[in-house]
Design a protein around this motif. Structure first.
Motif, PDB file in Angstrom:
ATOM      1  N   ALA A   1     -13.192 -23.737   1.583  1.00 56.86           N
ATOM      2  CA  ALA A   1     -11.318 -23.809   0.714  1.00 56.86           C
ATOM      3  C   ALA A   1     -10.838 -23.024   2.519  1.00 56.86           C
ATOM      4  N   ALA A   2      -9.696 -24.305   2.458  1.00 58.05           N
ATOM      5  CA  ALA A   2      -8.595 -23.280   3.313  1.00 58.05           C
ATOM      6  C   ALA A   2      -8.486 -22.151   2.988  1.00 58.05           C
ATOM      7  N   ILE A   3      -8.027 -21.455   3.701  1.00 59.35           N
ATOM      8  CA  ILE A   3      -6.602 -20.189   3.030  1.00 59.35           C
ATOM      9  C   ILE A   3      -5.659 -20.138   4.035  1.00 59.35           C
ATOM     10  N   ASN A   4      -4.237 -19.676   4.351  1.00 62.03           N
ATOM     11  CA  ASN A   4      -3.751 -19.694   4.952  1.00 62.03           C
ATOM     12  C   ASN A   4      -3.164 -17.432   4.626  1.00 62.03           C
ATOM     13  N   VAL A   5      -3.993 -17.760   5.200  1.00 61.68           N
ATOM     14  CA  VAL A   5      -3.824 -15.723   5.220  1.00 61.68           C
ATOM     15  C   VAL A   5      -3.920 -15.511   6.820  1.00 61.68           C
ATOM     16  N   ALA A   6      -3.065 -14.635   7.496  1.00 63.06           N
ATOM     17  CA  ALA A   6      -2.825 -14.107   8.526  1.00 63.06           C
ATOM     18  C   ALA A   6      -3.541 -12.852   8.664  1.00 63.06           C
ATOM     19  N   TRP A   7      -5.105 -13.085   8.031  1.00 68.39           N
ATOM     20  CA  TRP A   7      -5.818 -12.025   8.020  1.00 68.39           C
ATOM     21  C   TRP A   7      -5.869 -10.711   9.902  1.00 68.39           C
ATOM     22  N   GLN A   8      -5.271 -11.779  11.017  1.00 69.34           N
ATOM     23  CA  GLN A   8      -5.469 -10.958  11.872  1.00 69.34           C
ATOM     24  C   GLN A   8      -4.648 -10.057  12.072  1.00 69.34           C
ATOM     25  N   ALA A   9      -2.844 -10.344  11.727  1.00 72.35           N
ATOM     26  CA  ALA A   9      -1.338  -9.586  12.100  1.00 72.35           C
ATOM     27  C   ALA A   9      -1.863  -8.432  10.346  1.00 72.35           C
ATOM     28  N   HIS A  10      -2.757  -9.123   9.471  1.00 68.62           N
ATOM     29  CA  HIS A  10      -2.415  -7.600   8.243  1.00 68.62           C
ATOM     30  C   HIS A  10      -3.715  -5.759   8.971  1.00 68.62           C
ATOM     31  N   LEU A  11      -4.688  -6.861  10.154  1.00 71.78           N
ATOM     32  CA  LEU A  11      -5.368  -5.485  10.778  1.00 71.78           C
ATOM     33  C   LEU A  11      -4.501  -4.916  12.001  1.00 71.78           C
ATOM     34  N   GLY A  12      -3.953  -5.748  12.439  1.00 74.48           N
ATOM     35  CA  GLY A  12      -3.372  -5.402  13.873  1.00 74.48           C
ATOM     36  C   GLY A  12      -2.428  -4.470  13.383  1.00 74.48           C
ATOM     37  N   GLY A  13      -1.299  -4.542  12.783  1.00 75.09           N
ATOM     38  CA  GLY A  13      -0.239  -4.313  12.209  1.00 75.09           C
ATOM     39  C   GLY A  13      -1.046  -3.014  11.318  1.00 75.09           C
ATOM     40  N   PHE A  14      -1.100  -2.575  10.267  1.00 71.99           N
ATOM     41  CA  PHE A  14      -1.873  -1.662   9.946  1.00 71.99           C
ATOM     42  C   PHE A  14      -2.677  -0.533  11.337  1.00 71.99           C
ATOM     43  N   ALA A  15      -3.690  -0.984  11.922  1.00 71.34           N
ATOM     44  CA  ALA A  15      -3.845  -0.586  13.339  1.00 71.34           C
ATOM     45  C   ALA A  15      -2.750   0.479  13.659  1.00 71.34           C
ATOM     46  N   ALA A  16      -1.545  -0.025  14.232  1.00 70.60           N
ATOM     47  CA  ALA A  16      -0.402  -0.004  15.092  1.00 70.60           C
ATOM     48  C   ALA A  16       0.286   1.219  14.099  1.00 70.60           C
ATOM     49  N   GLY A  17       0.566   1.047  12.845  1.00 70.65           N
ATOM     50  CA  GLY A  17       0.382   1.977  11.719  1.00 70.65           C
ATOM     51  C   GLY A  17       0.271   3.218  11.546  1.00 70.65           C
ATOM     52  N   PHE A  18      -1.159   2.880  11.256  1.00 71.91           N
ATOM     53  CA  PHE A  18      -2.117   4.430  11.021  1.00 71.91           C
ATOM     54  C   PHE A  18      -2.123   5.235  12.281  1.00 71.91           C
ATOM     55  N   PHE A  19      -1.940   4.683  13.696  1.00 65.09           N
ATOM     56  CA  PHE A  19      -2.073   5.111  15.137  1.00 65.09           C
ATOM     57  C   PHE A  19      -0.996   6.127  15.462  1.00 65.09           C
ATOM     58  N   LEU A  20       0.337   5.048  15.446  1.00 63.71           N
ATOM     59  CA  LEU A  20       1.814   5.113  15.432  1.00 63.71           C
ATOM     60  C   LEU A  20       2.539   6.731  14.849  1.00 63.71           C
ATOM     61  N   VAL A  21       2.289   6.930  13.829  1.00 64.01           N
ATOM     62  CA  VAL A  21       2.878   7.640  13.091  1.00 64.01           C
ATOM     63  C   VAL A  21       3.154   9.493  13.318  1.00 64.01           C
ATOM     64  N   PRO A  22       2.173   9.726  13.992  1.00 66.83           N
ATOM     65  CA  PRO A  22       2.389  11.059  14.587  1.00 66.83           C
ATOM     66  C   PRO A  22       3.480  11.337  15.067  1.00 66.83           C
ATOM     67  N   ILE A  23       3.656  10.463  15.717  1.00 68.04           N
ATOM     68  CA  ILE A  23       4.583  11.049  17.072  1.00 68.04           C
ATOM     69  C   ILE A  23       5.550  10.826  15.606  1.00 68.04           C
ATOM     70  N   PHE A  24       6.021  10.362  14.769  1.00 69.41           N
ATOM     71  CA  PHE A  24       7.375  10.738  14.456  1.00 69.41           C
ATOM     72  C   PHE A  24       7.446  12.190  13.176  1.00 69.41           C
ATOM     73  N   GLU A  25       6.312  13.013  13.964  1.00 74.36           N
ATOM     74  CA  GLU A  25       5.840  13.955  12.509  1.00 74.36           C
ATOM     75  C   GLU A  25       6.617  15.122  12.962  1.00 74.36           C
ATOM     76  N   ARG A  26       6.951  15.715  12.557  1.00 72.96           N
ATOM     77  CA  ARG A  26       7.813  18.010  12.783  1.00 72.96           C
ATOM     78  C   ARG A  26       6.963  18.113  12.309  1.00 72.96           C
ATOM     79  N   ARG A  27       6.258  19.744  13.245  1.00 71.12           N
ATOM     80  CA  ARG A  27       5.401  20.388  12.735  1.00 71.12           C
ATOM     81  C   ARG A  27       6.817  21.207  12.395  1.00 71.12           C
ATOM     82  N   GLN A  28       5.781  21.353  10.102  1.00 72.65           N
ATOM     83  CA  GLN A  28       7.151  22.046   9.551  1.00 72.65           C
ATOM     84  C   GLN A  28       6.517  23.469   9.103  1.00 72.65           C
ATOM     85  N   GLU A  29       7.238  25.079   9.394  1.00 73.38           N
ATOM     86  CA  GLU A  29       6.449  26.223   9.690  1.00 73.38           C
ATOM     87  C   GLU A  29       7.082  27.110   7.736  1.00 73.38           C
ATOM     88  N   PRO A  30       5.970  27.421   7.545  1.00 74.32           N
ATOM     89  CA  PRO A  30       6.241  27.984   6.072  1.00 74.32           C
ATOM     90  C   PRO A  30       7.205  29.212   5.414  1.00 74.32           C
TER      91      PRO A  30
END
Length: 246
Positions: free
Chosen positions: A217-246
């Motif tokens: 059965a054909a399935i129209n799911v862009a799994w490539q976009a899911h995996l590529g997008g997931f990897a981008a967000g996973f590795f990109l998010v530390p750029i926006f992290e600010r270290r919080q001091e207690p």
């Protein structure tokens, strides 16, 4: 001794809770997707819908056609992002909006609207790039926010499963909630909840191309976009992290 008559201060009405508890940026992005889909289904005729897809959907084969006529490449400037605002049906749209609300909300509250939108846009581009690598000569086009939303998912799991960090105020000694710490890549896969969520999510998407081989059965799911997008967000998010001091 004289006395002054004082008018008692009338009791203030309790503050009303906002109708929408979502951050404005999340509501705005979801609303934009809904408005575009409404316009494409209720306003545009068939010819107009074809033009919309021609100019704003992402089609990797344009890279090939650009060798014959450079004008074919023009939509490649914006379509790696604009494809994320188009959807193939109400079910497609509502699933993406629901997923957007779940994962964009904690990201916006942690980092703000700008970083959330940046992660969404970059993840959409990364998803389109991975889609292009695997479908370059197929002539298919990509629409839907799945890649961008997958990037928000990958970014959010770096902290939403982590324990809340509590410190002591240096003067009063009172406990101060600092929030959840951003986990390292190793910590994501050590923590049981984030590990199983990430592994199940990745395996389900990686298994999508096997479904036609098994079931026919054909399935129209862009799994490539899911995996590529997931990897981008996973590795990109530390750029926006600010270290919080207690």
């Amino acid at each position: 001794m004289s006395e002054e008559a004082q008018t008692p201060t009338p009791p203030q009405p309790p503050a009303h809770e906002p109708v929408f508890l979502l951050p404005a940026a999340v509501t705005g992005l979801a609303g934009l997707m809904v408005l575009i889909h409404l316009a494409s289904t209720l306003v545009l005729n068939e010819e107009g819908l074809i033009e919309l897809l021609y100019w704003f959907a992402f089609q990797p084969y344009r890279f090939v056609l650009a060798g014959e006529d450079i004008s074919y490449a023009l939509p490649l400037i914006w379509s790696p992002v604009t494809h994320a605002l188009l959807h193939g049906g109400w079910d497609h749209l509502l699933i993406n909006v629901a997923w957007l609300v779940i994962f964009a909300t904690p990201l916006t509250r942690r980092y703000g609207a700008g970083p959330m939108l940046a992660i969404f846009a970059v993840s959409s581009i990364a998803g389109a790039g991975f889609f292009a690598v695997t479908t370059l000569y197929d002539g298919v086009y990509l629409i839907g926010a799945s890649g961008g939303v997958a990037g928000l998912t990958g970014a959010a799991i770096r902290f939403i499963f982590q324990p809340v960090v509590v410190a002591r105020h240096p003067e009063t000694g009172q406990p101060v909630v600092l929030g959840r710490r951003l986990a390292s890549i190793r910590e994501v896969f050590v923590h049981p909840s984030s590990r199983w969520f990430a592994l199940i999510w990745l395996l389900l998407n990686a298994a999508v191309p096997l479904i036609p081989m098994i079931t026919g059965a054909a399935i129209n799911v862009a799994w490539q976009a899911h995996l590529g997008g997931f990897a981008a967000g996973f590795f990109l998010v530390p750029i926006f992290e600010r270290r919080q001091e207690p």
